[in-house]
Each structure stands twice: as structure tokens, then as C-alpha cells.
Design a protein around this motif. Sequence first.
Motif, short mmCIF file in Angstrom:
data_model
loop_
_atom_site.label_atom_id
_atom_site.label_comp_id
_atom_site.label_asym_id
_atom_site.label_seq_id
_atom_site.Cartn_x
_atom_site.Cartn_y
_atom_site.Cartn_z
N ALA A 1 0.81 -1.06 0.06
CA ALA A 1 0.06 0.03 -0.07
C ALA A 1 1.00 1.29 0.13
CB ALA A 1 -0.74 -0.18 1.25
N ARG A 2 2.18 0.98 0.49
CA ARG A 2 2.97 2.32 0.44
C ARG A 2 3.85 2.51 -0.88
NH1 ARG A 2 6.03 2.29 5.93
NH2 ARG A 2 6.86 4.19 5.08
N GLY A 3 3.82 1.36 -1.89
CA GLY A 3 4.50 1.64 -3.16
C GLY A 3 5.75 0.86 -3.03
N ASN A 4 5.90 0.07 -1.87
CA ASN A 4 7.16 -0.56 -1.81
C ASN A 4 7.30 -2.08 -2.84
OD1 ASN A 4 8.59 1.04 0.07
ND2 ASN A 4 7.08 0.13 1.48
N VAL A 5 8.18 -2.12 -3.68
CA VAL A 5 8.16 -3.14 -4.52
C VAL A 5 9.32 -4.30 -3.98
CG1 VAL A 5 8.82 -3.86 -7.07
CG2 VAL A 5 7.45 -1.75 -6.46
N ASP A 6 8.72 -5.50 -4.04
CA ASP A 6 9.73 -6.61 -3.43
C ASP A 6 10.61 -7.00 -4.91
OD1 ASP A 6 11.34 -8.53 -2.27
OD2 ASP A 6 9.54 -9.73 -2.00
N MET A 7 11.81 -6.36 -4.88
CA MET A 7 12.36 -6.83 -6.03
C MET A 7 12.75 -8.05 -6.12
SD MET A 7 14.36 -2.99 -6.86
CE MET A 7 15.68 -3.89 -7.81
N ASP A 8 13.17 -8.80 -5.18
CA ASP A 8 13.35 -10.24 -5.12
C ASP A 8 12.37 -10.91 -5.60
OD1 ASP A 8 16.09 -9.51 -4.13
OD2 ASP A 8 15.21 -9.90 -2.12
N SER A 9 11.08 -10.57 -5.50
CA SER A 9 10.20 -11.45 -6.06
C SER A 9 9.73 -11.17 -7.58
CB SER A 9 8.81 -11.11 -5.22
OG SER A 9 8.16 -9.92 -5.35
N LEU A 10 10.49 -10.30 -8.13
CA LEU A 10 10.19 -10.08 -9.69
C LEU A 10 11.09 -10.94 -10.54
CD1 LEU A 10 10.27 -6.08 -9.65
CD2 LEU A 10 8.09 -7.42 -9.73
N SER A 11 10.52 -11.33 -11.72
CA SER A 11 11.31 -12.06 -12.61
C SER A 11 12.54 -11.09 -13.02
CB SER A 11 10.44 -12.31 -13.78
OG SER A 11 10.14 -11.08 -14.62
N GLU A 12 13.32 -11.77 -13.64
CA GLU A 12 14.79 -10.78 -14.18
C GLU A 12 14.26 -9.76 -15.23
OE1 GLU A 12 19.07 -11.12 -16.34
OE2 GLU A 12 17.88 -12.92 -15.97
N ARG A 13 13.21 -10.18 -16.15
CA ARG A 13 12.70 -8.87 -16.95
C ARG A 13 11.91 -8.12 -16.44
NH1 ARG A 13 8.66 -9.98 -22.08
NH2 ARG A 13 8.66 -7.84 -22.79
N ALA A 14 10.80 -8.45 -15.26
CA ALA A 14 10.38 -7.38 -14.54
C ALA A 14 11.23 -6.58 -13.69
CB ALA A 14 9.38 -8.02 -13.74
N ARG A 15 12.22 -6.96 -13.37
CA ARG A 15 13.06 -6.42 -12.53
C ARG A 15 13.90 -5.18 -13.22
NH1 ARG A 15 14.77 -9.93 -9.52
NH2 ARG A 15 16.26 -10.87 -11.10
N ASN A 16 14.43 -5.74 -14.41
CA ASN A 16 14.93 -4.70 -15.45
C ASN A 16 13.95 -3.69 -15.80
OD1 ASN A 16 17.36 -5.97 -15.37
ND2 ASN A 16 16.93 -7.23 -17.04
N ASN A 17 12.65 -4.06 -16.11
CA ASN A 17 11.69 -3.11 -16.48
C ASN A 17 11.46 -2.09 -15.34
OD1 ASN A 17 11.34 -3.93 -18.99
ND2 ASN A 17 9.90 -5.19 -18.62
N TYR A 18 11.42 -2.77 -14.07
CA TYR A 18 11.31 -1.66 -12.99
C TYR A 18 12.47 -0.74 -12.84
CZ TYR A 18 10.84 -0.37 -8.18
OH TYR A 18 10.90 0.40 -6.86
#
Length: 67
Positions: A30-47
Motif C-alpha cells: 500500500a505504500r508503493g514498496n516493490v519487492d524486487m526479489d520477487s520479480l522476474s529478471e525481465r520485470a526487475r529490469n523493467n522496474y
Amino acid sequence: MNASQAPSGFVLCFCRLQDGNQLYAFPCDARGNVDMDSLSERARNNYLYARALMGLQTTWPAVRRSA
């Protein structure tokens, strides 16, 4: 790239500056914190890419409830 539904029910959205169309959405809390460890490599790069372009090609992100 649009991320799948966030378990918390929120997504962090980056829109195109020119027309306001959504470019990227990532699961977050709810605060906008993204768990980068849970993202795929592609999603992490896009983020990281979307964050780097804030104010240049993308808007500052907004937290929205996922559909």
C-alpha cells in the motif's frame, strides 16, 4: 509490461509522460514498496528502467489498487 496481480492488492504504475498511458505496473504494498526479489529478471529490469526514466519519459509512479 504489466505485472500480475499483487497479493496485497496494489500495483505501482508508471505512465508515459506524453499521453498518460500506463507503460509499467509492478506488484507493491500500500505504500508503493516493490519487492524486487520477487520479480522476474525481465520485470526487475523493467522496474529499474522505469525508475531511471522518471520525469524524462515516465511519470512519477502512482500506487493503485489492482483490478
